[in-house]
Design a protein around this motif. Sequence first.
Motif, mmCIF file in Angstrom:
data_model
loop_
_atom_site.group_PDB
_atom_site.id
_atom_site.type_symbol
_atom_site.label_atom_id
_atom_site.label_comp_id
_atom_site.label_asym_id
_atom_site.label_seq_id
_atom_site.Cartn_x
_atom_site.Cartn_y
_atom_site.Cartn_z
ATOM 1 N N TYR A 2 0.807 -1.220 0.000
ATOM 2 C CA TYR A 2 0.000 0.000 0.000
ATOM 3 C C TYR A 2 0.840 1.271 0.000
ATOM 4 C CZ TYR A 2 1.011 -0.185 5.036
ATOM 5 O OH TYR A 2 1.635 -0.243 6.257
ATOM 6 N N HIS A 3 2.123 1.154 0.294
ATOM 7 C CA HIS A 3 2.991 2.337 0.242
ATOM 8 C C HIS A 3 3.190 2.810 -1.201
ATOM 9 C CE1 HIS A 3 4.393 -0.501 3.419
ATOM 10 N NE2 HIS A 3 4.220 0.563 4.178
ATOM 11 N N LEU A 4 3.033 1.892 -2.151
ATOM 12 C CA LEU A 4 3.420 2.170 -3.541
ATOM 13 C C LEU A 4 2.278 1.905 -4.522
ATOM 14 C CD1 LEU A 4 6.998 0.557 -3.408
ATOM 15 C CD2 LEU A 4 6.419 2.988 -3.227
ATOM 16 N N CYS A 5 1.072 2.328 -4.155
ATOM 17 C CA CYS A 5 -0.094 2.063 -5.004
ATOM 18 C C CYS A 5 -0.085 2.838 -6.315
ATOM 19 C CB CYS A 5 -1.379 2.417 -4.253
ATOM 20 S SG CYS A 5 -1.789 1.256 -2.947
ATOM 21 N N LEU A 6 0.598 3.972 -6.345
ATOM 22 C CA LEU A 6 0.595 4.797 -7.562
ATOM 23 C C LEU A 6 1.679 4.387 -8.551
ATOM 24 C CD1 LEU A 6 0.112 8.365 -5.997
ATOM 25 C CD2 LEU A 6 -1.634 6.689 -6.640
ATOM 26 N N VAL A 7 2.639 3.584 -8.097
ATOM 27 C CA VAL A 7 3.796 3.256 -8.929
ATOM 28 C C VAL A 7 3.424 2.556 -10.237
ATOM 29 C CG1 VAL A 7 5.907 1.841 -9.057
ATOM 30 C CG2 VAL A 7 5.507 3.317 -7.090
ATOM 31 N N PRO A 8 2.552 1.529 -10.230
ATOM 32 C CA PRO A 8 2.284 0.848 -11.503
ATOM 33 C C PRO A 8 1.816 1.797 -12.605
ATOM 34 C CG PRO A 8 1.447 -0.472 -9.695
ATOM 35 C CD PRO A 8 1.867 0.840 -9.107
ATOM 36 N N GLY A 9 0.871 2.701 -12.290
ATOM 37 C CA GLY A 9 0.374 3.642 -13.290
ATOM 38 C C GLY A 9 1.446 4.611 -13.760
ATOM 39 N N MET A 10 2.225 5.134 -12.819
ATOM 40 C CA MET A 10 3.303 6.072 -13.170
ATOM 41 C C MET A 10 4.362 5.392 -14.033
ATOM 42 S SD MET A 10 3.900 7.991 -9.508
ATOM 43 C CE MET A 10 2.870 9.348 -8.948
ATOM 44 N N LEU A 11 4.689 4.144 -13.667
ATOM 45 C CA LEU A 11 5.715 3.403 -14.403
ATOM 46 C C LEU A 11 5.219 3.026 -15.792
ATOM 47 C CD1 LEU A 11 8.493 2.063 -14.400
ATOM 48 C CD2 LEU A 11 7.477 0.093 -13.227
ATOM 49 N N ARG A 12 3.943 2.673 -15.908
ATOM 50 C CA ARG A 12 3.360 2.298 -17.209
ATOM 51 C C ARG A 12 3.492 3.441 -18.205
ATOM 52 N NH1 ARG A 12 3.180 -1.888 -18.969
ATOM 53 N NH2 ARG A 12 1.871 -2.887 -17.396
ATOM 54 N N GLU A 13 3.306 4.683 -17.724
ATOM 55 C CA GLU A 13 3.420 5.853 -18.603
ATOM 56 C C GLU A 13 4.839 5.992 -19.150
ATOM 57 O OE1 GLU A 13 2.110 9.382 -16.648
ATOM 58 O OE2 GLU A 13 0.053 8.634 -16.384
ATOM 59 N N GLN A 43 -7.358 8.188 -8.214
ATOM 60 C CA GLN A 43 -5.907 8.118 -8.422
ATOM 61 C C GLN A 43 -5.339 6.772 -7.975
ATOM 62 O OE1 GLN A 43 -4.305 11.849 -6.804
ATOM 63 N NE2 GLN A 43 -2.310 11.232 -7.606
ATOM 64 N N LEU A 44 -5.806 6.299 -6.814
ATOM 65 C CA LEU A 44 -5.335 5.008 -6.291
ATOM 66 C C LEU A 44 -5.693 3.872 -7.243
ATOM 67 C CD1 LEU A 44 -6.224 5.409 -2.507
ATOM 68 C CD2 LEU A 44 -3.928 4.980 -3.416
ATOM 69 N N MET A 45 -6.925 3.875 -7.723
ATOM 70 C CA MET A 45 -7.357 2.791 -8.603
ATOM 71 C C MET A 45 -6.621 2.855 -9.937
ATOM 72 S SD MET A 45 -9.246 1.251 -6.562
ATOM 73 C CE MET A 45 -9.980 -0.038 -7.533
ATOM 74 N N SER A 46 -6.452 4.058 -10.481
ATOM 75 C CA SER A 46 -5.707 4.200 -11.749
ATOM 76 C C SER A 46 -4.266 3.743 -11.570
ATOM 77 C CB SER A 46 -5.723 5.658 -12.222
ATOM 78 O OG SER A 46 -7.033 6.071 -12.468
ATOM 79 N N GLY A 47 -3.687 4.077 -10.415
ATOM 80 C CA GLY A 47 -2.320 3.642 -10.131
ATOM 81 C C GLY A 47 -2.205 2.135 -10.114
ATOM 82 N N MET A 48 -3.095 1.483 -9.381
ATOM 83 C CA MET A 48 -3.080 0.021 -9.284
ATOM 84 C C MET A 48 -3.334 -0.625 -10.645
ATOM 85 S SD MET A 48 -2.636 -1.052 -6.034
ATOM 86 C CE MET A 48 -3.579 -2.530 -5.654
ATOM 87 N N LEU A 49 -4.304 -0.077 -11.389
ATOM 88 C CA LEU A 49 -4.682 -0.687 -12.670
ATOM 89 C C LEU A 49 -3.670 -0.413 -13.782
ATOM 90 C CD1 LEU A 49 -8.539 -0.079 -12.532
ATOM 91 C CD2 LEU A 49 -7.320 -2.247 -12.235
ATOM 92 N N GLY A 50 -2.597 0.321 -13.441
ATOM 93 C CA GLY A 50 -1.478 0.420 -14.375
ATOM 94 C C GLY A 50 -0.696 -0.880 -14.472
ATOM 95 N N GLY A 90 -10.310 -3.394 -16.746
ATOM 96 C CA GLY A 90 -9.563 -3.192 -17.989
ATOM 97 C C GLY A 90 -8.830 -4.468 -18.343
ATOM 98 N N GLY A 91 -7.547 -4.348 -18.670
ATOM 99 C CA GLY A 91 -6.771 -5.538 -19.032
ATOM 100 C C GLY A 91 -5.982 -6.125 -17.868
#
Length: 467
Positions: free
Chosen positions: A155-166, A197-204, A230-231
């Motif tokens: 939970y510390h890094l929930c935004l990372v997947p979305g940011m990294l995907r970009e 934001q949290l959900m978009s981050g995770m779904l990245g 999504g996917g």
Amino acid sequence: MASTHVASAHGAAQVLVASNRGPVSYEVQEDGSLRTKRGGGGLVSGLSAIGPDAGALWVCSTLSDGDREAVRRGEGESGVRMLDIPADVHADAYNGIANSVLWFVHHMLYQTPLEPVFDAEFQRRWASYETYNRAFAEALAEEAAAGAAVLVQDYHLCLVPGMLREQRPDLRIGHFSHTPWAPVDYFRMLPDDIRSQLMSGMLGADRLGFLTRRWADAFTACCAEQGGLGGTEIGVHGLGADADFLRKRSHERDVEERMTALREEIGGPDRKTIVRVDRTELSKNIVRGLLAYRQLLDDRPEWRERVVHVAFAYPSRQDLAVYRDYTAEVQRLAEEINSSYGTPGWTPVVLHVKDDFARSLAAYRLADVALVNPIRDGMNLVAKEVPVVSDEGCALVLSREAGAYEELGEDAIVVNPYDVLDTARALHEALTLPPHERAERTKRLAAAATALPPGQWFMEQLRALRA
């Protein structure tokens, strides 16, 4: 932001793990040299399972002055990149958001008439959480080889997947949640933009992992408001106990010494022991456990002087006032029980608050009953570890709100963690379980508890992510 940078080559890592806490920490000695301390746990065991030639890199945060000094000197372990995130940013992200908001939401801990309050101070801290996550995303983007697999933790890094995907759409990105996931109505407590934001981050991520089907289903329900998964794939991986390590470690000399000391504290070879080992974490429900033990002594006076509650409550997050207050209440209640019921030859509650892993293993071996009664827990490895190392077999009193309930519930004595009377009855049932039944249950509990040991747990996720 500086970092210890000892990857094999720029952009060469084939497998990357990202977590707040890394596998090593550093301490500055009096002579100015750096002392390295290695961490343990499932992730460390898991990463070692892929072998030294896999091109693996662990990205983590500095947590201490020693860590920051290691970064400044450019010293560090091979295969680890430590991010020197400014201490104030880390404090806001880690304590201000991750531990004081996200942890509380997923464990449903708020006293809602008074909290949470999402004000300007919250928004300021949230900006730090974004900065902290972005530092990880940028480091991972920089270090990863083309098509590499990245496993982001918790939970510390929930935004990372979305940011990294970009930044790196070529990567295979996974995220694993080690906590529960909040039910949709409780999750809705968060401000709409933060929730989005949290959900978009995770779904990245290409793939999201959870400890139980229950937590995975809760996440999927929260996704419905965002338009679905999504996917993104969902996987369930119930982290198991490391049987080989635990059995070997629990028979080393320091554990034997702790067993001798504990037997003296318990007093008398015929006394039964109810053991609990927890951090003084609000979700662990230590206070109600003590109340249930007191209720047992009231309802069943025949247990007085015949049973001892060995309670290890190791300090957690003592920089947060609510945790300090909780720790103080645990100590106050243990003292009250001892003064009300104790006799010259019997201390009803043996409470220890100084962390000591060898002593925990000694208690596991001696336990007649293990009490694991969290109000909500992602998994709870204590419930899995006790049956593995128990000498004579141990009855498990287990909360139905622990993730471990899904795997261990059949052979445990299951309780509603809020019901003190029910828990007291369960403790009596556990104490009076016939020895042969206790031994049989322990055997089955140990088999279920070790079904997916850390190495396999990690490799299963890695294979699924690459598939």
